[in-house]
Design an enzyme around this catalytic site. Sequence first.
Site, short mmCIF file in Angstrom:
data_model
loop_
_atom_site.label_atom_id
_atom_site.label_comp_id
_atom_site.label_asym_id
_atom_site.label_seq_id
_atom_site.Cartn_x
_atom_site.Cartn_y
_atom_site.Cartn_z
N HIS A 22 0.84 -1.21 0.00
CA HIS A 22 0.00 0.00 0.00
C HIS A 22 0.87 1.26 0.00
CE1 HIS A 22 -3.38 -2.66 0.88
NE2 HIS A 22 -2.61 -3.20 1.81
N SER B 167 16.31 15.75 -19.14
CA SER B 167 15.32 16.82 -19.16
C SER B 167 15.83 17.97 -20.01
CB SER B 167 15.06 17.31 -17.73
OG SER B 167 14.29 18.49 -17.75
#
Length: 477
Positions: free
Chosen positions: A185, A310
């Site tokens: 989770h 990037s």
Amino acid sequence: MTTRISFADLEPPIALGPLDGRYRAAVAPLVDHLSEAALNRARLQVEVEWLIHLTSHGVLPGAPTLSDAEVAYLRDVVATFGAAEITELAEIEAETRHDVKAIEYFLKRRLARAAEVLGEGTALSGVGEIVHIFCTSEDINNLSYALTVRDAVGQVWLPAATGLVDDLAAMARANAEVPMLSRTHGQAATPTTLGKELAVLAHRLRRQLRRVEGAQFLGKINGATGTYGAHTISVPGVDWEAVARSFVEGLGLTWNPLTTQIESHDWQAELYADVARFNRVLHNLATDVWTYISLGYFAQRLSAQGSTGSSTMPHKVNPIRFENAEANLEISCALLDTLSATLVTSRLQRDLTDSTTQRNIGVAFGHSLLAIDNVRRGLAGLDVDAAAMERDLDGNWEVLGEAVQSAMRALQVAGVEGMADPYERLKELTRGRRVDAEGMRTFIAGLGLPDDVRARLMALTPAGYTGIAARLVRHLD
């Protein structure tokens, strides 16, 4: 207003889709199997082999027995099917407006030219009417698709997918003992090892590969509605089922004895569902590795990624291989799901919805193959940062709460007093808060545990709490 150049008129033609443009190199091997040209070559192969089959088994009264040279000539028509022949076939189809009929006429042209190679006495000059005899277009098409898909899977897709899984398995073995914090989770959970988690994915992928490897490729050649009507009325007394079966199996396919005009395509639906399932497990791998990269567990080598990263942030090396793989797997699955859902249905004895649908088989496999290539390249460009994983483990001592409460429960079952409510006691210490080494050991020391159990738990660290994870990787072997 200035008139722009029309890209639609440029030569060579500009690709509309990325598989034939930007990503051509990664998927080019599929062109030999799942392109329109490859389909037509397979159709030609089926027509040639049907002609050879009928003349070799003496089922047609008056049909000649072909010599080895004549059989070789016919098979050479298929082997030499190239650029000029593709153009010629397209010109024939422009007249016939029927793709399979164009194949028939193309082959008859080659029969008419056989005397130029084999001499005037060749029997091939007189067998034109045997071409396509007793066949409906689907007799040729279903066998051609079975051949092309079989070879695309066996010669291109499976080797690439197997190579990927082998790479992953090797990576799992190499990191079998590298401890890593689990996240269930998205939250810190019982530690594992990096190798064991990669092994889980390799094991899952291998199961799907075994299903694909066991696929059957079915075929039929039984006429307009699957009744052998034209066969039996024209040449009664022949066991046409046996003739059809030996022909289909001679092509290396599985004979389907019961069909309408079409072979039912169920084998295709089964295969595409298995490939889609492989895709989805691979998608799970891509997202998990992406997450591990974001956590710093993997460092990407810039040279291996082959990009700047990037455009504005020079510090970044973007995980583009895995992101591209995700997108291509999603596209592939969408197409494979559509193929699986639609190909199993045909109205009554025949409709043509499968005709245009099957032309996208290559696209579906192409996006899967592209994703496989991306993941392999991505994995090859990763370095494991064991130190980062160690820091993460050392910052989450609360994960040992499971070990402590489980030991206390075992002691309670064994009759040791003072071990009541272990879950609640650990919950009070750990839920929603970080616990460091000192805090956990102080808690353990105050539990009143037997000496041997206390010593075992006091020596335990998050990095050491991986059970037999490393040993589990051996299941890959």
